[in-house]
Design an enzyme around this catalytic site. Structure first.
Site, PDB file in Angstrom:
ATOM      1  CD  GLU A   1       4.868  -3.702  -3.720  1.00 44.48           C
ATOM      2  OE1 GLU A   1       5.138  -2.518  -4.032  1.00 44.48           O
ATOM      3  OE2 GLU A   1       3.890  -4.323  -4.147  1.00 44.48           O
TER       4      GLU A   1
ATOM      5  N   GLY B   1       2.743   2.130   5.367  1.00 48.29           N
ATOM      6  CA  GLY B   1       3.931   1.375   5.762  1.00 48.29           C
ATOM      7  C   GLY B   1       4.655   2.004   6.938  1.00 48.29           C
TER       8      GLY B   1
ATOM      9  N   GLY C   1       0.838  -1.199   0.000  1.00 49.93           N
ATOM     10  CA  GLY C   1       0.000   0.000   0.000  1.00 49.93           C
ATOM     11  C   GLY C   1       0.870   1.244   0.000  1.00 49.93           C
ATOM     12  CB  SER C   2       0.056   4.710   0.875  1.00 49.03           C
ATOM     13  OG  SER C   2      -0.329   4.569   2.233  1.00 49.03           O
TER      14      SER C   2
ATOM     15  CB  CYS D   1       3.035   0.061  -6.604  1.00 48.95           C
ATOM     16  SG  CYS D   1       3.245  -1.662  -6.882  1.00 48.95           S
TER      17      CYS D   1
HETATM   18  C1  UN1 Z   1       1.258  -3.397  -7.645  1.00 44.63           C
HETATM   19  O1  UN1 Z   1       0.962  -2.437  -8.349  1.00 44.63           O
HETATM   20  O2  UN1 Z   1       1.077  -3.371  -6.402  1.00 44.63           O
HETATM   21  O3  UN1 Z   1       4.752  -5.379 -12.065  1.00 44.63           O
HETATM   22  C2  UN1 Z   1       1.778  -4.689  -8.166  1.00 44.63           C
HETATM   23  C3  UN1 Z   1       3.541  -5.130 -12.110  1.00 44.63           C
HETATM   24  C4  UN1 Z   1       2.586  -6.157 -11.592  1.00 44.63           C
HETATM   25  C5  UN1 Z   1       2.422  -6.044 -10.123  1.00 44.63           C
HETATM   26  C6  UN1 Z   1       2.078  -4.675  -9.637  1.00 44.63           C
HETATM   27  N1  UN1 Z   1       3.079  -7.462 -11.925  1.00 44.63           N
HETATM   28  O4  UN1 Z   1       3.107  -4.084 -12.598  1.00 44.63           O
END
Ligand code: UN1
Length: 496
Positions: free
Chosen positions: A252, A235, A230-231, A286
């Site tokens: 993450e 975290g 998440g953000s 992300c």
């Molecule tokens: C995410 O955005 O939390 O590499 C995961 C990627 C994807 C996973 C993204 N396989 O864009």
């Protein structure tokens, strides 16, 4: 309509109807379900059940544990289209990306099944005669998984499949914005459990809850590992709380991913790469490409080509033939608009970014993706805004481009488009990109599950998914065995 889909996925109507917590689809902003929120007490009861399940599961041979995950992969294959559609409805992903997310679940199942016959430790040379040393990996306990709305099912699957073959139980707290895909994933998992037969009850459980429920999970000493996606803000709260009780965490968090576009780059390839990474998933990955660091000699050309490509991007209902679906909600839209306003204040020139389809969908938030040419890496550029905004910066010297790539608080993904092998290697060297992912001639998003996934600095340092990420879900034990008739001591110590 969503009710029928959920029932086909095996979700019981009472779990998504009549609850106090409203669930909306970002497609038109309408309410599609109401779920009940669980209390902290209910969470603690689930942790107790999960712990009992762990005690039984840890003694099941790992390849047999893998069999459960293999069956889960089979169930996912059978329901790929339906679960993908639900991801589109609840998270707003276009059909291809909804299906891609389910495929990511299937892929990690395959990976975890293979892993269940490995979980390798080392043998280590002992300095003492008649001794051997080895390293073994043992199950850890209940693993808490906290996931975000933007990958509502795949991130759970990365964690759960590895945790299960590693001999753990799992408790999942999905985003409050996406409980339906979680209920469906759990129902599919329960189906796999039935086919499997004799798994302990409560091996993988779901918590639908708010902050209170999340805190109960994070603070409980019976949960030795919290994997949170998440953000960075989230975290920053979760990491220290887990550390305070000596738990482990896999974090993450935010990314602020850049592409260096070198003068030798294959621009056709680069434009396609930029489009998928910057515009795909409406900028809500992300790994989304947020910064383009283009060599001054090609910057104008690439911006012109990008504007043309952006102009052709079809925006609309993610289940129809479009490339960009909606933002998640008004909050996401407001954050995007305020970032664009700040970018203007900080000297940026904005292309795109306007709200679209407002007449048709007054309660949903579609936008045209934005390209913002910036005079430098200002505050707004250094901040992750979860929306399709691509900041464009220019560089003259390669070292300056590298510096810009790294000069942000986040460190998830990065890439370079170049045909110059020196630049490519330098980018991936010890003094190159400081990110967890560094690609050459590939965009920042769309990683395969086989590699470790995660990043440095404010991204949190955790690694999930492939490579040896499984080790974080197990405890390491060093074993030294004496098969001699003497008792020699290490370090040559004489003690008699
Ligand atoms: C995410 O955005 O939390 O590499 C995961 C990627 C994807 C996973 C993204 N396989 O864009």
């Amino acid at each position: 309509m969503v009710g029928q889909l959920l029932e086909r996925l095996g979700v019981q109507p009472h779990t998504f109807q009549g609850g106090e917590h409203a669930v909306y689809t970002p497609i038109d902003g309408s309410q599609i379900a109401g779920v009940r929120l669980e209390s902290a007490e209910a969470v603690r009861a689930k942790i107790a059940t999960g712990h009992q399940a762990f005690l039984a599961w840890r003694d099941v041979p790992a390849p047999r544990r893998g069999e459960l995950v293999r069956i889960f992969g089979e169930v996912l294959r059978e329901h790929k289209a339906e679960l993908g559609e639900l991801v589109s409805i609840e998270a707003g992903k276009i059909t291809q990306e909804g299906l891609g997310e389910v495929q990511e679940m299937i892929d990690i199942c395959d990976f975890a099944v293979g892993l269940s016959r490995q979980l390798y430790g080392l043998t280590i040379a002992s300095e003492r005669p008649g001794h051997h040393m080895r390293e073994t990996w043992h199950p850890l306990g209940v693993v808490g998984v906290i996931s975000a709305f933007n990958f509502p099912v795949a991130v759970w699957a990365w964690n759960t499949t590895l945790a299960l073959v590693a001999g753990n139980a799992v408790i999942w707290k999905p985003s409050e914005k996406t409980p339906l895909t979680a209920l469906a994933s759990q129902a599919l998992f329960d189906k796999a459990l039935k086919r499997f037969g004799d798994a302990p009850q409560g091996l993988a459980q779901l918590i639908i809850g708010d902050r209170e429920a999340g805190e109960a999970l994070v603070d409980d000493a019976r949960v030795p590992l919290i994997s949170a996606t998440g953000s960075t803000r989230m975290g920053r709260e979760v990491g220290p709380r887990v550390a305070a009780r000596f738990g482990r965490s896999i974090l993450e968090l935010g990314g602020n991913n850049a592409m260096i576009l070198a003068p030798s780059a294959d621009l056709d390839l680069a434009v396609r790469g930029i489009l998928f990474s910057a515009v795909g998933t409406a900028g809500q990955r992300c790994t989304t490409l947020r910064r383009l660091i283009a060599h001054r000699s090609i910057k104008d050309e690439v911006v012109t080509r990008l504007k043309a490509a952006y102009g052709k991007v079809r925006i609309g209902d993610p289940r129809q033939d479009n490339l960009v679906g909606p933002l998640m909600d008004k909050q996401a839209f407001d954050a995007m608009q305020s970032a664009l306003a700040r970018a203007r204040d900080e000297g940026g020139t904005v292309f795109g970014g306007e709200r679209q389809l407002q007449d048709r969908y007054p309660d949903a938030y579609y936008v045209s993706p934005a390209i913002v040419e910036m005079p430098g890496q200002t505050d707004v550029v250094r901040h992750e805004t979860f929306a399709p905004i691509l900041y464009v910066l220019s560089y003259d010297e390669f070292e300056d481009a590298l510096h810009l790539n790294n000069d942000v608080p986040q460190g998830l993904s990065s890439c370079i488009f170049t045909l110059d092998v020196r630049e490519a290697e330098r980018f991936q060297s010890a003094s190159g990109s400081d990110c967890g992912i560094a690609n050459v001639n590939i965009g920042t998003s769309g990683a395969e599950i086989g590699g470790a996934f995660g990043g440095e600095k404010e991204t949190g340092g955790g690694r999930e998914s492939g490579s040896d990420a499984w080790k974080a879900y197990m405890r390491r034990q060093t074993n030294t065995v004496n098969y001699s008739r003497q008792l020699p001591l290490a370090q040559g110590i004489v003690f008699d």
